[in-house]
Design a protein around this motif. Sequence first.
Motif, PDB file in Angstrom:
ATOM      1  N   GLY A   1       1.016   4.443   2.145  1.00  0.00           N
ATOM      2  CA  GLY A   1       1.512   4.261   3.518  1.00  0.00           C
ATOM      3  C   GLY A   1       3.002   4.575   3.651  1.00  0.00           C
TER       4      GLY A   1
ATOM      5  N   TYR B   1       2.665   4.949  10.678  1.00  0.00           N
ATOM      6  CA  TYR B   1       2.291   3.568  10.388  1.00  0.00           C
ATOM      7  C   TYR B   1       3.469   2.688  10.759  1.00  0.00           C
ATOM      8  CZ  TYR B   1      -1.707   4.656   7.290  1.00  0.00           C
ATOM      9  OH  TYR B   1      -2.903   5.072   6.756  1.00  0.00           O
TER      10      TYR B   1
ATOM     11  N   LEU C   1      -6.287   8.484   6.577  1.00  0.00           N
ATOM     12  CA  LEU C   1      -5.843   7.311   7.330  1.00  0.00           C
ATOM     13  C   LEU C   1      -6.820   6.137   7.137  1.00  0.00           C
ATOM     14  CD1 LEU C   1      -4.456   8.797  10.670  1.00  0.00           C
ATOM     15  CD2 LEU C   1      -3.228   8.197   8.587  1.00  0.00           C
TER      16      LEU C   1
ATOM     17  N   PHE D   1       3.965   7.691   5.525  1.00  0.00           N
ATOM     18  CA  PHE D   1       3.828   7.743   6.988  1.00  0.00           C
ATOM     19  C   PHE D   1       4.908   6.958   7.722  1.00  0.00           C
ATOM     20  CE2 PHE D   1      -0.468   8.502   5.334  1.00  0.00           C
ATOM     21  CZ  PHE D   1      -0.729   9.716   5.944  1.00  0.00           C
ATOM     22  N   LEU D   2       5.565   6.019   7.026  1.00  0.00           N
ATOM     23  CA  LEU D   2       6.568   5.188   7.707  1.00  0.00           C
ATOM     24  C   LEU D   2       7.708   6.004   8.319  1.00  0.00           C
ATOM     25  CD1 LEU D   2       6.923   2.069   5.347  1.00  0.00           C
ATOM     26  CD2 LEU D   2       5.701   2.218   7.507  1.00  0.00           C
TER      27      LEU D   2
ATOM     28  N   TYR E   1       0.886  -1.166   0.000  1.00  0.00           N
ATOM     29  CA  TYR E   1       0.000   0.000   0.000  1.00  0.00           C
ATOM     30  C   TYR E   1       0.926   1.218   0.000  1.00  0.00           C
ATOM     31  CZ  TYR E   1      -3.352   3.453   1.689  1.00  0.00           C
ATOM     32  OH  TYR E   1      -4.136   4.569   1.827  1.00  0.00           O
TER      33      TYR E   1
ATOM     34  N   ARG F   1      -6.668   3.454   4.032  1.00  0.00           N
ATOM     35  CA  ARG F   1      -5.901   2.188   4.006  1.00  0.00           C
ATOM     36  C   ARG F   1      -6.864   0.996   4.154  1.00  0.00           C
ATOM     37  NH1 ARG F   1      -3.215  -0.545   8.248  1.00  0.00           N
ATOM     38  NH2 ARG F   1      -3.828   1.179   9.586  1.00  0.00           N
ATOM     39  N   TRP F   2      -7.799   1.121   5.064  1.00  0.00           N
ATOM     40  CA  TRP F   2      -8.771   0.034   5.249  1.00  0.00           C
ATOM     41  C   TRP F   2      -9.608  -0.145   3.977  1.00  0.00           C
ATOM     42  CZ3 TRP F   2     -13.898  -0.945   4.897  1.00  0.00           C
ATOM     43  CH2 TRP F   2     -14.352  -2.122   5.494  1.00  0.00           C
TER      44      TRP F   2
ATOM     45  N   ARG G   1       6.763   7.340  11.626  1.00  0.00           N
ATOM     46  CA  ARG G   1       6.239   6.319  12.538  1.00  0.00           C
ATOM     47  C   ARG G   1       4.730   6.404  12.747  1.00  0.00           C
ATOM     48  NH1 ARG G   1       9.973   5.257  17.651  1.00  0.00           N
ATOM     49  NH2 ARG G   1      11.263   3.706  16.656  1.00  0.00           N
TER      50      ARG G   1
ATOM     51  N   GLN H   1       1.915  -2.655   8.525  1.00  0.00           N
ATOM     52  CA  GLN H   1       0.587  -2.183   8.112  1.00  0.00           C
ATOM     53  C   GLN H   1       0.497  -1.848   6.619  1.00  0.00           C
ATOM     54  OE1 GLN H   1       0.396   0.965  11.236  1.00  0.00           O
ATOM     55  NE2 GLN H   1      -1.614   0.083  11.696  1.00  0.00           N
ATOM     56  N   VAL H   2       1.620  -1.836   5.932  1.00  0.00           N
ATOM     57  CA  VAL H   2       1.568  -1.370   4.540  1.00  0.00           C
ATOM     58  C   VAL H   2       1.732  -2.476   3.496  1.00  0.00           C
ATOM     59  CG1 VAL H   2       2.355   0.944   5.186  1.00  0.00           C
ATOM     60  CG2 VAL H   2       4.024  -0.734   4.373  1.00  0.00           C
TER      61      VAL H   2
END
Length: 399
Positions: free
Chosen positions: A45, A54, A379, A48-49, A42, A382-383, A52, A58-59
């Motif tokens: 994402g 995400y 945010l 955001f890594l 994803y 992602r879902w 931190r 999570q990606v």
Amino acid sequence: MRRLLVLGAGTAGTMVVNKLRRSLARADWDITVVEAGDRHFYQPGFLFLPFRAYAPKQVSKPTRGLIAEGVELVHGEVDRVDPAANRVLLADGRTLPYDYLVIATGVTPRPDQTPGLLDGGQWRKTIFDFYTYDGAVALERALRHFDGGRLVVHVTDMPIKCPVAPLEFAFLADDFFRGRGLRDRIELVYATPLPGAFTKPIAAARLGSMLDDRKILVEPDFLVERVDGTSLVSYDEREIPFDLLVTVPLNMGADFVARSGLGNELNLVPVDRHTMLAKAHDNIFALGDANDIPTSKAGSVAHFAVDVFAGNFVEHAAGRPMTGSFDGHANCFVESGHGRALLIDFNYDTQPLPGRYPVPVAGPFRLLGESAVNHWGKLAFRWMYWHLLLPGHMPSKGK
Ligand SMILES: Cc1cc2nc3c(=O)[nH]c(=O)nc-3n(C[C@H](O)[C@H](O)[C@H](O)COP(=O)(O)OP(=O)(O)OC[C@H]3O[C@@H](n4cnc5c(N)ncnc54)[C@H](O)[C@@H]3O)c2cc1C
């Protein structure tokens, strides 16, 4: 039995096979997708890594679990397409025939295309990217230890995927260092080949003033020629020294596209911008970032275009004219820091405008204005990506 072969199981390829598996009869159609990797990332994402926001886990998800039953997933790397023989050759020697081909192999950052970037001894020491998973994870460590100096956020050339992502990175970096009490010790610079912050004038003005508000210095019209140690050098011999460089390297389509004689100078496949049909071949389409349509390279564009394509494909394969016409629709949440974001929405003919954007359940979202709702929308996306978009259940605007 007719064969549809899709190259690449990223955002566009996964949506295409999952949608078409529902509309093409199994008795009549084989659908196969070829993918080099075994994990699906994803990519939004990755932004955001480094901060931190995400966690790495999570990606990504295993590719196999995202592909509909009844679609054959071939794990392998495409070496070339032989359009005259309607077949694809894989790097391991396998050959896959097709009646219809969809190229959805996206674009990748190519630091090797700028002298001194990869080979100047600074890669992943003082020079980082966040457009790859490994780059974003490495940058998280670098940001954690950066406590003063000049941080340059840099775009090599357009087009890049998600053209607002480097701006978002600059906004989030400002917020990140403020939160750590270090902002006064860090000079933030945004170096871009564009004359302003973005490609579209109204959004460029709005985003440009947000850079000013945060005291992020803009270096416009900066076309990098090389990296010299810890300085970016442009073709007109301007120099931008850095202590930490966060660059978006040149984005290029897959090399096999060039080897197959199907691409332009950036290995992008020239297509009709309303149907995604390759200009040179009546049974080859290119979807997502892999094509040359004049709109943003974005997952949202892939989504809206795949919706049009899915209907068109059934008509085209039946020998009927394609009645759907993609209008270049793109939208993008722009993280602006401090838990807020903007949403921009545009197409081939209309540039981003203020207003409200309807999204079932989560929306409406404010256009061109910062809000906390937009941030939570980004945010929450992602879902939606994993559970609605990739399976092909996410409706387009208005549906
Ligand atoms: C940092 C970042 C932030 C972003 N933020 C947003 C955002 O907020 N909103 C938005 O809409 N978009 C965003 N995007 C853009 C979005 O992720 C892409 O536009 C989208 O993924 C494009 O989909 P695609 O299917 O064309 O390509 P991809 O999803 O990149 O998929 C291409 C696939 O092809 C495979 N492949 C490539 N070459 C070969 C080969 N030779 N053989 C076999 N397989 C191959 C790859 O492994 C990959 O799985 C962002 C991107 C980045 C990097």
